[in-house]
Design a protein around this motif. Structure first.
Motif, short mmCIF file in Angstrom:
data_model
loop_
_atom_site.label_atom_id
_atom_site.label_comp_id
_atom_site.label_asym_id
_atom_site.label_seq_id
_atom_site.Cartn_x
_atom_site.Cartn_y
_atom_site.Cartn_z
N LEU A 1 0.83 -1.21 0.00
CA LEU A 1 0.00 0.00 0.00
C LEU A 1 0.86 1.26 0.00
CD1 LEU A 1 -2.96 1.11 0.31
CD2 LEU A 1 -2.55 1.12 2.75
N PHE A 2 1.94 1.23 0.83
CA PHE A 2 2.73 2.45 0.98
C PHE A 2 3.92 2.54 0.03
CE2 PHE A 2 0.66 2.34 5.24
CZ PHE A 2 -0.08 3.48 5.04
N THR A 3 4.08 1.54 -0.86
CA THR A 3 5.17 1.65 -1.83
C THR A 3 4.61 1.68 -3.26
OG1 THR A 3 5.43 -0.73 -1.71
CG2 THR A 3 6.99 0.59 -0.45
N SER A 4 3.37 1.19 -3.43
CA SER A 4 2.81 1.17 -4.78
C SER A 4 2.53 2.59 -5.26
CB SER A 4 1.52 0.35 -4.79
OG SER A 4 0.51 1.02 -5.48
N GLU A 5 2.99 2.86 -6.48
CA GLU A 5 2.82 4.20 -7.03
C GLU A 5 1.34 4.54 -7.16
OE1 GLU A 5 4.95 5.90 -10.86
OE2 GLU A 5 6.24 5.15 -9.28
N GLU A 6 0.55 3.56 -7.60
CA GLU A 6 -0.88 3.81 -7.81
C GLU A 6 -1.57 4.23 -6.53
OE1 GLU A 6 -2.16 0.07 -9.25
OE2 GLU A 6 -1.89 0.63 -11.37
N TRP A 7 -1.37 3.46 -5.46
CA TRP A 7 -2.05 3.78 -4.20
C TRP A 7 -1.57 5.10 -3.65
CZ3 TRP A 7 -6.33 1.75 -2.13
CH2 TRP A 7 -6.75 0.49 -2.59
#
Lengths: 282, 265
Positions: free
Chosen positions: B54-60
């Motif tokens: 969640l905290f590394t995905s660019e989209e999220w």
């Protein structure tokens, strides 16, 4: 010009920005949609006639009304019980209850819908638990049917039902009930013949509020109904985003809006609307 | 008066109902800790991999950012317009001002699906679809009534003679507004700003209609995740949202307590 300006209160100058914005960007397109309902695809009442002619359309309207009525009955009666308990207990306990109520009121609708998905699915927590306990042999179908939609909607609407009831019960003069008991009425007589009628305005406000909110509800029916329970709101979105038929969607929106405004008008007879709104945001 | 048997029974029922209101949301916590790749309850081991995603995905991350920008702008704009409007209506206080007030509250009670249609209809010719400005304007119209309500509630307890006194002592309209009126309605303004932020941060129905690719808010991404029903990252996002809700709740409780304290003194 000056003569006109003298009759207009200067306070309107700072009301104007919001008023202009809402009239231009909100009221305008809504009137346009009402207009579309009698002109698209061709002028006339063709869109409204479809209600009689198309079985599927009639079924959607009927499903929506049925689900809204059942949701309202459950939410208001359960809400009445909560509000009654809150008014008749110690302040400390009441504050705890209010906290729980407001926390649930504030949790995102998407989070709640997601949770029901996890709980009620075929392999959801509820079915799994029941199976391990040996209570059921096959999973109960909670989702993709009206049962799931109803559970999700009642769960969402209860806080909205409680708040107007709470306002109404708190403003009651408790000496009236004492007088009734002193004059020899039993507890249940006092409740049915004094308390309930006195809280009637609250019940009406809460009923109409929940019904109005249920009528246009989109998220929970779309997810928990899983395409099997089609309600007006979801049908409108399909008409606009997939089949691009503005006329039918506009007709349904016009009916919904007329219903909502009629109910608001009834509600304003029973209660100051600002009290209901004020109560529901505090 | 001692509570009767029925009353005690009802109180127990009410507690059960209140717990029923809050507990279902908590299931997101265990689901978010599952070590598996699909939505499931964790077995013997727990994992934070979905939070990490969640905290590394660019989209999220971009959705968090976009929702934050939109909610913050909405909150500022709605608070500004709503507060001015509330003060104006309070000053006018006539039959017409009450009518206008009732009209301005409509966006709050008209079903979201109809509001979504209206914005979609107008945003097409205006070219506002799928843009920050389009979402902020739509959310502002939906959120301004909230501010109108909270500020009007604060104004109801404000003594109009203070305004008179300030003007008699030679203060201009602007000074009176800034130094006399605004400080006394501050709690209502803050509460309104908070409600406006939450409304926009959480808004999904209108957003579904007027955003597509370039603006993809957090609720929009969650909605997609819920519909696909596979990726446990949604559960992690849900846990984060619950945490934010609780923080916002505590903040508003403190604000309203301070408010109550001021009005009592």
């Amino acid at each position: 010009m000056n003569a006109v300006a003298r009759h207009i209160h200067p306070g309107w100058a700072i009301v104007a920005p919001l008023l202009v914005l809402v009239v231009a960007l909100y009221l305008g397109p809504i009137l346009n949609i009402m207009w579309l309902s009698v002109t698209d695809p061709e002028p006339g009442l063709g869109n409204y006639r479809k209600l009689y002619e198309s079985d599927s359309l009639l079924r959607i309207v009927w499903t929506t009304l049925r689900i809204c009525v059942i949701t309202t009955i459950f939410s208001v009666s359960l809400g009445y019980s909560i509000a009654y308990a809150m008014v008749h207990c110690h302040l400390r306990q009441k504050n705890y209850m209010l906290t729980l109520l407001l926390v649930s009121f504030w949790i995102s609708i998407l989070v709640r819908t997601f949770s029901w998905l996890m709980l009620l699915g075929r392999n959801g927590l509820v079915n799994n638990t029941f199976e391990t306990l040996g209570l059921i042999s096959a999973p109960i179908a909670f989702m993709r049917n009206e049962l799931g939609v109803l559970i999700g909607m009642v769960h969402y609407m209860i806080p909205y039902a409680v708040l107007p009831l709470l306002v109404s019960m708190q403003s009651l003069d408790s000496r009236v009930m004492d007088a009734s008991r002193n004059l020899g009425a039993s507890g249940s007589q006092t409740f049915w013949r004094i308390y309930l009628p006195l809280t009637l305005p609250g019940i009406v406000a809460s009923t109409l509020l929940v019904f109005i909110l249920s009528l246009g509800f989109y998220v929970t029916p779309a997810v928990l109904g899983g395409g099997k329970v089609l309600m007006v709101a979801e049908y409108i979105s399909v008409q606009l985003l997939v089949t691009l038929k503005w006329g039918t969607a506009a007709m349904l929106a016009a009916l919904m809006l007329a219903g909502v405004l009629a109910m608001l008008w009834i509600m304003s007879r029973f209660m100051k609307l600002s009290a209901v709104f004020g109560g529901s945001t505090r | 008066m001692r509570p009767g048997l029925f009353s005690l029974f009802n109180r127990a029922g009410a507690w059960v109902l209140l717990l029923f209101l809050v507990t279902p949301a908590l299931i997101a916590i265990p689901v978010s800790l599952t070590p598996k790749r699909f939505l499931s309850m964790p077995g013997n081991e727990l994992s934070l991999r979905h939070f990490q995603h969640l905290f590394t995905s660019e989209e999220w991350l971009s959705s968090f950012f976009q929702s934050g920008v939109i909610a913050l702008s909405t909150s500022v704009l709605a608070t500004f317009l709503g507060t001015l409007c509330a003060i104006g209506l309070w000053r006018v206080s006539s039959k017409y001002s009450e009518l206008v007030r009732a009209f301005l509250l409509l966006p709050l009670i008209i079903p979201q699906i109809i509001s979504a249609m209206a914005f979609y209809r107008l945003w097409i010719p205006l070219g506002l679809l799928d843009s920050y400005l389009g979402l902020i304007l739509a959310h502002t119209i939906l959120a301004a009534p909230m501010v109108l309500i909270t500020v009007s509630a604060s104004l109801a307890t404000f003594d109009p003679r203070l305004e008179q006194a300030s003007k008699n002592l030679g203060a201009s309209n602007w000074t009176t507004m800034r130094r006399v009126i605004l400080p006394s309605i501050r709690p209502g303004v803050f509460a309104g700003a908070l409600f406006a932020f939450i409304l926009s941060w959480d808004e999904i129905v209108v957003t579904l209609f007027i955003s597509k690719f370039s603006v993809y808010t957090l609720p929009r991404r969650m909605w997609n995740g819920i519909r696909e029903n596979t990726d446990p990252t949604v559960a992690a996002a849900a846990v984060v949202l619950i945490a934010i809700t609780i923080i916002a709740f505590v903040v508003s409780a403190i604000l309203s307590r301070r408010n109550a304290g001021e009005s009592r003194s």
